[in-house]
Scaffold this active site. Structure first.
Site, mmCIF file in Angstrom:
data_model
loop_
_atom_site.group_PDB
_atom_site.id
_atom_site.type_symbol
_atom_site.label_atom_id
_atom_site.label_comp_id
_atom_site.label_asym_id
_atom_site.label_seq_id
_atom_site.Cartn_x
_atom_site.Cartn_y
_atom_site.Cartn_z
ATOM 1 N N LEU A 10 8.034 -3.730 -18.025
ATOM 2 C CA LEU A 10 7.162 -4.339 -17.397
ATOM 3 C C LEU A 10 7.619 -5.402 -16.338
ATOM 4 O O LEU A 10 7.008 -6.530 -16.341
ATOM 5 C CB LEU A 10 6.389 -5.169 -18.435
ATOM 6 C CG LEU A 10 5.571 -4.229 -19.593
ATOM 7 C CD1 LEU A 10 4.906 -4.977 -20.704
ATOM 8 C CD2 LEU A 10 4.755 -3.013 -19.100
ATOM 9 N N SER A 128 6.165 6.415 -5.402
ATOM 10 C CA SER A 128 6.513 5.459 -4.093
ATOM 11 C C SER A 128 5.242 4.830 -3.817
ATOM 12 O O SER A 128 4.032 5.019 -3.927
ATOM 13 C CB SER A 128 6.816 6.476 -2.889
ATOM 14 O OG SER A 128 7.169 5.768 -1.744
ATOM 15 N N LYS A 182 11.238 12.891 -4.618
ATOM 16 C CA LYS A 182 10.922 11.492 -4.147
ATOM 17 C C LYS A 182 12.350 11.053 -3.539
ATOM 18 O O LYS A 182 12.366 10.083 -2.516
ATOM 19 C CB LYS A 182 10.925 10.563 -5.660
ATOM 20 C CG LYS A 182 11.170 9.290 -5.593
ATOM 21 C CD LYS A 182 10.128 8.542 -4.774
ATOM 22 C CE LYS A 182 10.264 7.189 -4.282
ATOM 23 N NZ LYS A 182 10.816 6.021 -5.152
ATOM 24 N N HIS A 185 12.099 11.900 0.083
ATOM 25 C CA HIS A 185 10.962 11.039 0.604
ATOM 26 C C HIS A 185 11.999 9.945 0.904
ATOM 27 O O HIS A 185 11.798 9.255 2.239
ATOM 28 C CB HIS A 185 10.140 10.718 -0.383
ATOM 29 C CG HIS A 185 9.352 9.305 0.042
ATOM 30 N ND1 HIS A 185 9.853 7.965 -0.173
ATOM 31 C CD2 HIS A 185 7.900 9.136 0.452
ATOM 32 C CE1 HIS A 185 9.115 7.125 0.239
ATOM 33 N NE2 HIS A 185 7.929 7.699 0.576
ATOM 34 N N ASN A 186 12.621 9.343 0.130
ATOM 35 C CA ASN A 186 13.239 8.082 0.672
ATOM 36 C C ASN A 186 14.480 8.276 1.578
ATOM 37 O O ASN A 186 14.605 7.525 2.328
ATOM 38 C CB ASN A 186 14.327 7.462 -0.761
ATOM 39 C CG ASN A 186 13.333 6.825 -1.776
ATOM 40 O OD1 ASN A 186 12.171 7.002 -1.719
ATOM 41 N ND2 ASN A 186 13.784 5.840 -2.567
ATOM 42 N N GLU A 189 12.663 8.300 4.640
ATOM 43 C CA GLU A 189 12.183 6.856 4.877
ATOM 44 C C GLU A 189 13.536 6.089 5.683
ATOM 45 O O GLU A 189 13.379 5.271 6.596
ATOM 46 C CB GLU A 189 12.031 6.118 3.835
ATOM 47 C CG GLU A 189 11.775 4.698 3.561
ATOM 48 C CD GLU A 189 11.444 4.230 2.111
ATOM 49 O OE1 GLU A 189 10.816 4.660 1.341
ATOM 50 O OE2 GLU A 189 12.342 3.043 1.836
HETATM 51 P P1 NDP Z 1 14.001 -3.417 -12.253
HETATM 52 O O1 NDP Z 1 14.580 -2.094 -11.737
HETATM 53 O O2 NDP Z 1 14.262 -4.714 -11.854
HETATM 54 O O3 NDP Z 1 14.076 -3.260 -13.775
HETATM 55 C C1 NDP Z 1 13.971 -4.339 -14.903
HETATM 56 C C2 NDP Z 1 12.998 -3.832 -16.157
HETATM 57 O O4 NDP Z 1 14.155 -2.714 -16.803
HETATM 58 C C3 NDP Z 1 12.797 -4.909 -16.948
HETATM 59 O O5 NDP Z 1 11.545 -4.416 -17.561
HETATM 60 C C4 NDP Z 1 14.089 -4.697 -17.863
HETATM 61 O O6 NDP Z 1 13.942 -5.188 -19.119
HETATM 62 C C5 NDP Z 1 14.251 -3.407 -17.754
HETATM 63 N N1 NDP Z 1 15.474 -2.841 -18.526
HETATM 64 C C6 NDP Z 1 16.935 -2.925 -17.858
HETATM 65 N N2 NDP Z 1 17.637 -2.518 -18.659
HETATM 66 C C7 NDP Z 1 17.059 -1.998 -19.753
HETATM 67 C C8 NDP Z 1 17.557 -1.493 -21.112
HETATM 68 N N3 NDP Z 1 18.919 -1.376 -21.116
HETATM 69 N N4 NDP Z 1 16.830 -1.415 -22.076
HETATM 70 C C9 NDP Z 1 15.263 -1.585 -21.896
HETATM 71 N N5 NDP Z 1 14.791 -2.123 -20.723
HETATM 72 C C10 NDP Z 1 15.724 -2.490 -19.767
HETATM 73 O O7 NDP Z 1 12.187 -3.164 -12.221
HETATM 74 P P2 NDP Z 1 11.438 -2.573 -11.068
HETATM 75 O O8 NDP Z 1 9.985 -2.816 -11.549
HETATM 76 O O9 NDP Z 1 11.672 -3.261 -9.809
HETATM 77 O O10 NDP Z 1 11.622 -0.958 -11.068
HETATM 78 C C11 NDP Z 1 11.367 -0.287 -12.279
HETATM 79 C C12 NDP Z 1 11.975 1.054 -11.829
HETATM 80 O O11 NDP Z 1 11.315 1.812 -10.860
HETATM 81 C C13 NDP Z 1 13.238 1.509 -11.392
HETATM 82 O O12 NDP Z 1 13.944 2.593 -11.809
HETATM 83 C C14 NDP Z 1 13.134 1.335 -9.708
HETATM 84 O O13 NDP Z 1 14.181 1.851 -9.204
HETATM 85 C C15 NDP Z 1 11.946 2.042 -9.596
HETATM 86 N N6 NDP Z 1 11.143 1.981 -8.493
HETATM 87 C C16 NDP Z 1 11.079 0.378 -7.940
HETATM 88 C C17 NDP Z 1 10.323 0.462 -6.795
HETATM 89 C C18 NDP Z 1 10.086 -1.093 -6.183
HETATM 90 O O14 NDP Z 1 9.625 -1.038 -5.148
HETATM 91 N N7 NDP Z 1 10.701 -1.863 -6.838
HETATM 92 C C19 NDP Z 1 9.743 1.391 -6.240
HETATM 93 C C20 NDP Z 1 9.758 2.755 -6.767
HETATM 94 C C21 NDP Z 1 10.458 2.960 -7.709
HETATM 95 P P3 NDP Z 1 14.054 -6.767 -19.397
HETATM 96 O O15 NDP Z 1 12.746 -7.744 -18.885
HETATM 97 O O16 NDP Z 1 14.155 -7.053 -21.096
HETATM 98 O O17 NDP Z 1 15.153 -7.267 -18.799
#
Ligand code: NDP
Length: 473
Positions: A10, A128, A182, A185-186, A189
């Site tokens: 989350l 995306s 995807k 797409h990137n 981009e």
């Molecule tokens: P992050 O990539 O910063 O990841 C953080 C989340 O991952 C936190 O909820 C964290 O939990 C959890 N996490 C990390 N390691 C573990 C683990 N070992 N076990 C359980 N939970 C874990 O979050 P984003 O929201 O930015 O992105 C989420 C995904 O979406 C990524 O794969 C990203 O590449 C993809 N994405 C992101 C975009 C963007 O614009 N940001 C766009 C499209 C895709 P905790 O709170 O406990 O640390």
């Protein structure tokens, strides 16, 4: 009551996706490794819909309706494997695990195969649109089985962006297809951004105009064929003034472009598939060049041309045309890569549908995608987008301007790898004879690699070290 669907992870993306689901009337099970995030979400946004929070993954799984649908939005990589393994332990055959992170498609293929053994559907899904898209409607690119699409499709289409009432979400294809698309797409981009950056740089250097003036140029371009989210936000960024110094914002940002890896993955895959994605590759390499300040400092004494600018504003319209033509090339290459992967992995990708789901929600959303959709509607087996009669006519109309732009850039010493390589690709593709014939001759000379002839079937080798007679190979 059991929840319709769940989201674990989350952070920015997961939280907004969960809210998007809740706002559409789905009850959403929510979980995060660190429980504080889960509580925060319910506290801040609980009023937006029905959330079912759990502190433990077991409770999260137990709170889902069967067959269970759980979306993982955690940091891509090892974390994703850990969460998948834990979920799979708790789930039953028929359940669905959706990975919405930016996973590598080969990881997704591996994970899908492993979970299929257990009867669990693994749905690698490209999402995306960043933070804003996740909340208000992203472009969604799910892979995985047909059955999983039947159970997930209506929900994903519901929460996706819509363009002319059409959802920006379709079943892309089996296993890794969604994450592959995807990734491309990137990659596109990256190329879009590089071409925009070259346009800005060339016009600024050649005409000596300010970023604010160029913001106006991009704003105008956004009204025409180039209309797109990235052109729109280029105007915003160029207009921005730094509060601390009063300088244009672009002049206070360190000029080293970073990358998270999807552009690099696209090029790596393209090399394996043998597809020239020069537009994307040049964009990745341009970022890499920018990221070597020590080399740039060491090379600062190298000389440029005496000429540093040009007169007259004709260049503005020429650059607009060059940008559009180069963009068509970059998209054509990206679509070629998807076609090649579709063949390699048996995905049966519908390229026109990919253009359709990229029209809204995602970062590369652009007017051009309607045209690409139309091109594939007219001929689903189109060998290259450049051959579509409408695109061909536009390229023909733009090519003189495109050449003037590249010539001007070379004459005043402004690097335009995106424009130049796209033009070289265009010229390469349209040639009736390529110097590849000489390359084949050389390969046969030093390595007896053989060659084919234009006038006869079969392979041949010339006895280069002997009497130079030709023999069937
Ligand atoms: P992050 O990539 O910063 O990841 C953080 C989340 O991952 C936190 O909820 C964290 O939990 C959890 N996490 C990390 N390691 C573990 C683990 N070992 N076990 C359980 N939970 C874990 O979050 P984003 O929201 O930015 O992105 C989420 C995904 O979406 C990524 O794969 C990203 O590449 C993809 N994405 C992101 C975009 C963007 O614009 N940001 C766009 C499209 C895709 P905790 O709170 O406990 O640390």
């Amino acid at each position: 009551d059991l929840a319709d669907i769940g989201v674990t992870g989350l952070a920015t993306m997961g939280r907004n996706l969960a809210r998007n689901l809740a706002r559409h009337g789905y009850s959403v099970a929510v979980h995060n490794r660190t429980a504080a995030r889960t509580h925060q979400l319910v506290k801040e946004f609980g009023g937006e819909g029905t959330f079912v929070p759990s502190e433990e993954l077991a409770g999260f799984v137990a709170s889902l309706k069967r067959p269970r649908r759980a979306i993982i939005m955690v940091k891509a990589g090892a974390g994703t494997d850990a969460v998948i393994d834990q979920l799979a332990e708790l789930m039953e055959p028929g359940d669905m695990i959706v990975d919405g992170g930016n996973a590598h498609y080969q990881d997704t293929r591996r994970r899908e195969a492993a979970l299929r053994e257990k009867g669990i559907h693994f749905v690698g899904t490209g999402i995306s649109g960043g933070e804003e898209g996740a909340l208000n409607g992203p472009s969604i690119m799910p892979g995985g089985s047909r059955e999983s699409w039947e159970a997930l499709g209506p929900i994903l289409q519901d929460i996706s962006a819509k363009v002319d009432g059409v959802p920006c979400a379709v079943h892309v294809g089996p296993d890794g297809a969604g994450h592959f698309v995807k990734m491309v797409h990137n990659g596109i981009e990256y190329s879009d951004m590089q071409l925009i950056a070259e346009s800005y740089d060339l016009l600024r250097q050649a005409l000596g105009v300010s970023p604010a003036e160029l913001a106006g140029v991009f704003r105008e371009w956004n009204e025409g064929d180039l209309g797109s989210y990235l052109i729109e936000i280029t105007a915003e960024v160029l207009d921005q003034v730094d509060a601390a110094t009063g300088k244009p914002f672009v002049d206070v940002v360190v000029d080293q472009a970073e990358q998270k890896g999807t552009g690099r993955w696209t090029v790596q895959s393209a090399l394996d598939l043998g597809v020239p994605v020069t537009g994307i590759a040049e964009a990745v390499f341009a970022r890499a060049l920018s990221g070597h300040p020590e080399q740039r400092a060491a090379a600062a004494a190298l000389e440029g041309p005496a000429l540093s600018g040009v007169e007259g504003r004709e260049l503005v319209e020429d650059v607009r045309r060059a940008l559009y033509a180069s963009k068509i090339v970059a998209y054509a290459q990206g679509f070629d890569q998807m076609a090649a992967a579709s063949k390699e992995y048996g995905w049966d990708l519908d390229l026109g549908a990919m253009a359709t789901i990229w029209r809204g929600g995602c970062i590369i959303r652009a007017k051009l995608l309607d045209r690409i959709r139309a091109a594939y509607d007219a001929d689903p087996a189109l060998p290259t987008l450049l051959a579509d009669p409408d695109f061909a006519a536009e390229l023909n109309a733009a090519q003189e301007a495109w050449r003037r732009v590249v010539t001007t850039a070379v004459r005043i010493g402004v690097p335009t790898p995106g424009f130049s390589s796209a033009l070289a690709y265009y010229d390469g593709l349209r040639r009736d004879r390529l110097p590849a014939a000489l390359v084949q001759g050389l390969r046969d000379f030093f390595g007896a690699h053989t060659y084919r002839r234009v006038d006869r079937e079969g392979s041949f080798h010339t006895d280069w070290s002997g009497d130079r007679a030709e023999h069937p190979a």
